[in-house]
Scaffold this active site. Structure first.
Site, PDB file in Angstrom:
ATOM      1  N   ASP A 187     135.917 144.503  54.128  1.00 45.82           N
ATOM      2  CA  ASP A 187     136.068 145.956  53.927  1.00 45.82           C
ATOM      3  C   ASP A 187     136.311 146.742  55.204  1.00 45.82           C
ATOM      4  O   ASP A 187     136.605 147.939  55.141  1.00 45.82           O
ATOM      5  CB  ASP A 187     134.799 146.493  53.238  1.00 45.82           C
ATOM      6  CG  ASP A 187     134.689 145.934  51.831  1.00 45.82           C
ATOM      7  OD1 ASP A 187     133.675 145.268  51.540  1.00 45.82           O
ATOM      8  OD2 ASP A 187     135.638 146.114  51.053  1.00 45.82           O
ATOM      9  N   HIS A 230     127.379 140.363  56.227  1.00 44.97           N
ATOM     10  CA  HIS A 230     127.708 139.663  54.974  1.00 44.97           C
ATOM     11  C   HIS A 230     126.586 138.682  54.663  1.00 44.97           C
ATOM     12  O   HIS A 230     126.031 138.072  55.563  1.00 44.97           O
ATOM     13  CB  HIS A 230     129.028 138.886  55.118  1.00 44.97           C
ATOM     14  CG  HIS A 230     129.658 138.572  53.811  1.00 44.97           C
ATOM     15  ND1 HIS A 230     129.272 137.500  53.045  1.00 44.97           N
ATOM     16  CD2 HIS A 230     130.635 139.207  53.117  1.00 44.97           C
ATOM     17  CE1 HIS A 230     129.991 137.471  51.932  1.00 44.97           C
ATOM     18  NE2 HIS A 230     130.821 138.513  51.945  1.00 44.97           N
TER      19      HIS A 230
END
Ligand code: SDX
Length: 431
Positions: A365, A308
């Site tokens: 996700d 991320h």
């Protein structure tokens, strides 16, 4: 201590003001840089650039903190629901009872699409990806709405109606997109169903039989929507702000957000994670071969659902979803080998120096697709579910720009590295 930045350029020293946010985040304000120095800043991927000041969501990537209007995501996930969260994110506070009733009534009153929209759905081939249909149909829906076609900032007395219409209709369009992609008849929303239950009804009921709405399935999907509701200046939200800054209408700006979200590095990652897990399962690999490949730049493989730009610690949403995975699968009495593979991949990656050194942790996700699969959402709809969830965040960011009197169109600069001055060469003289 001075809260100014000194910059020495070409033998001169320039002073730049700094800005500090309510959570102590600091920035050098370079708004005057080009006028005073003839220099611009350059920051590929905007990793070090703040595009705006915002009051909606706070993330601390080092501590794994995420708050919607100051409320920790863990509290929202445990105590709230998607529609209440949408109101909080868009309007700034949790709704009181009359506000929640009014918002809920507006959502119900605005859940139907114009009947002629059906002709647009007819135009898509069976098998068209629902994200392509979703972005196109959000704009198509605006064509049936005079207010959106004559959109003028400051003149939108009914902005709250458009907020409710978009949140309500995105769900209807999404369900119709799925039905169309499978060649199934469209199912209309029910007046007495709440938001998430109605979505499941429109997705899975048949003209001859209503889909059984299980409370645990509604709760799990509602949590997925809630956890995706906003995430400060991610790729798709920044896209919405970019389009909003030109004073395009709310539907057009959010349709652009759908397009940005579709990419596999962003919202498309939830579908990519499931495809990765299915490939690993099919190959008989226990995940260890894949981990090796994901570390090899030449393999073309990444551990999807990991990493991320902001979180250099656990994504708090992944922690919540992982637990919800266990709960939902237990309640539905499902054992999914892909969940076992996901857990093995996470365990291996968290011990592997490649991932540890690069601070790569599971993001939102990594597990979300497993829950969606467990509750029957087809894989090609995973990113559409993300878009439904993110709609309140996109709307809140649109509203911030619209409500800011000093709003300016977004127009970044560039450093040109192409040919210097050149002359036209007639066709006959070209090699
Ligand atoms: C979302 O921004 C948001 O807030 C997004 C989101 C939201 O709610 O809106 O949180 C939702 O989009 C989550 C992210 C979903 N995407 C994925 O899971 C795709 C896999 N992840 C990567 O593509 C990547 O981690 C990104 C895109 C998420 C972040 O990319 P960055 O910040 O540009 O990081 P990078 O590509 O520069 O990676 C740094 C290093 C590189 O290695 P080195 O060059 O240092 O040797 O880490 C490596 C990368 O190769 N790396 C990975 C990896 N992610 C980064 N290696 C293997 N597998 C991965 N998943």
């Amino acid at each position: 201590m001075s809260n100014e930045a000194k910059l020495e350029l070409d033998g001169k020293v320039f002073t730049l003001p700094t800005v500090e946010g309510s959570e102590g985040e600091k920035a050098v304000d370079v708004s005057s840089l080009r006028a005073n120095t003839n220099y611009i800043t350059l920051d590929d991927g905007y990793g070090n650039t703040g595009s705006c000041i915002s009051k909606v969501t706070f993330i601390d990537g080092d501590k794994g903190v995420l708050r919607y209007r100051g409320i920790p995501i863990e509290e929202m996930a445990e105590k709230s629901n998607f529609i209440e969260t949408a109101f909080l994110i868009i309007y700034g506070d949790l709704p009181n009872r009359p506000q929640l009733k009014k918002f809920s009534n507006l959502l119900t009153a605005n859940q139907f699409l114009h009947e002629d929209m059906k002709f647009h759905f007819e135009g898509f081939p069976t098998g068209a990806h629902p994200m392509a249909i979703l972005s196109a149909m959000i704009n198509a829906a605006s064509c049936f709405d005079e207010g959106l076609m004559n959109w003028k900032w400051g003149k939108n007395t009914e902005f709250d109606v458009y907020v409710a219409r978009l949140i309500s209709q995105v769900r209807t369009i999404a369900a119709y997109s799925y039905r169309k992609s499978k060649g199934l008849p469209l199912i209309y929303p029910k007046q007495n169903y709440k938001y998430t239950a109605n979505f499941l009804h429109m997705m899975f009921s048949m003209p001859y039989e209503d889909f059984e709405i299980k409370p645990e399935v509604v709760k799990a999907l509602d949590l997925i929507f809630l956890l995706h509701a906003d995430h400060e200046q991610n790729c798709s939200t920044s896209t919405v702000r970019m389009v909003a800054s030109s004073q395009a209408n709310l539907f057009a700006s959010c349709a652009a957000g759908v397009c940005a979200l579709w990419g596999p590095l962003h919202g498309g990652a939830n579908q990519a994670v499931l495809e990765m897990l299915e490939d690993i399962h099919r190959s008989g690999d226990d995940g260890s071969k894949f981990i090796t490949a994901a570390k090899d730049k030449n393999s073309g493989k990444k551990l999807m659902g990991f990493g991320h730009r902001v979180y250099k610690n656990h994504d708090p949403r992944a922690t919540i979803i992982k637990k919800a995975c266990d709960d939902v699968l237990a309640k539905l009495n499902i054992s999914d080998p892909l969940l076992d593979i996901a857990k093995k991949l996470e365990e291996a990656a968290l011990k592997d120096s490649y991932f540890v050194e690069r601070k790569l942790y599971p993001n939102v996700d990594f597990y979300s697709g497993i829950i969606m699969r467990a509750i029957g959402i087809p894989m090609e709809m995973f990113t559409v579910i993300f878009a439904i969830g993110r709609m309140p965040g996109w709307i809140a960011n649109y509203k911030e720009i619209m409500d800011e009197p000093k709003s300016r169109i977004y127009r970044p600069r560039q450093i040109y590295t192409g040919r210097t001055i050149n002359n036209y060469v007639p066709l006959e003289a070209r090699k």
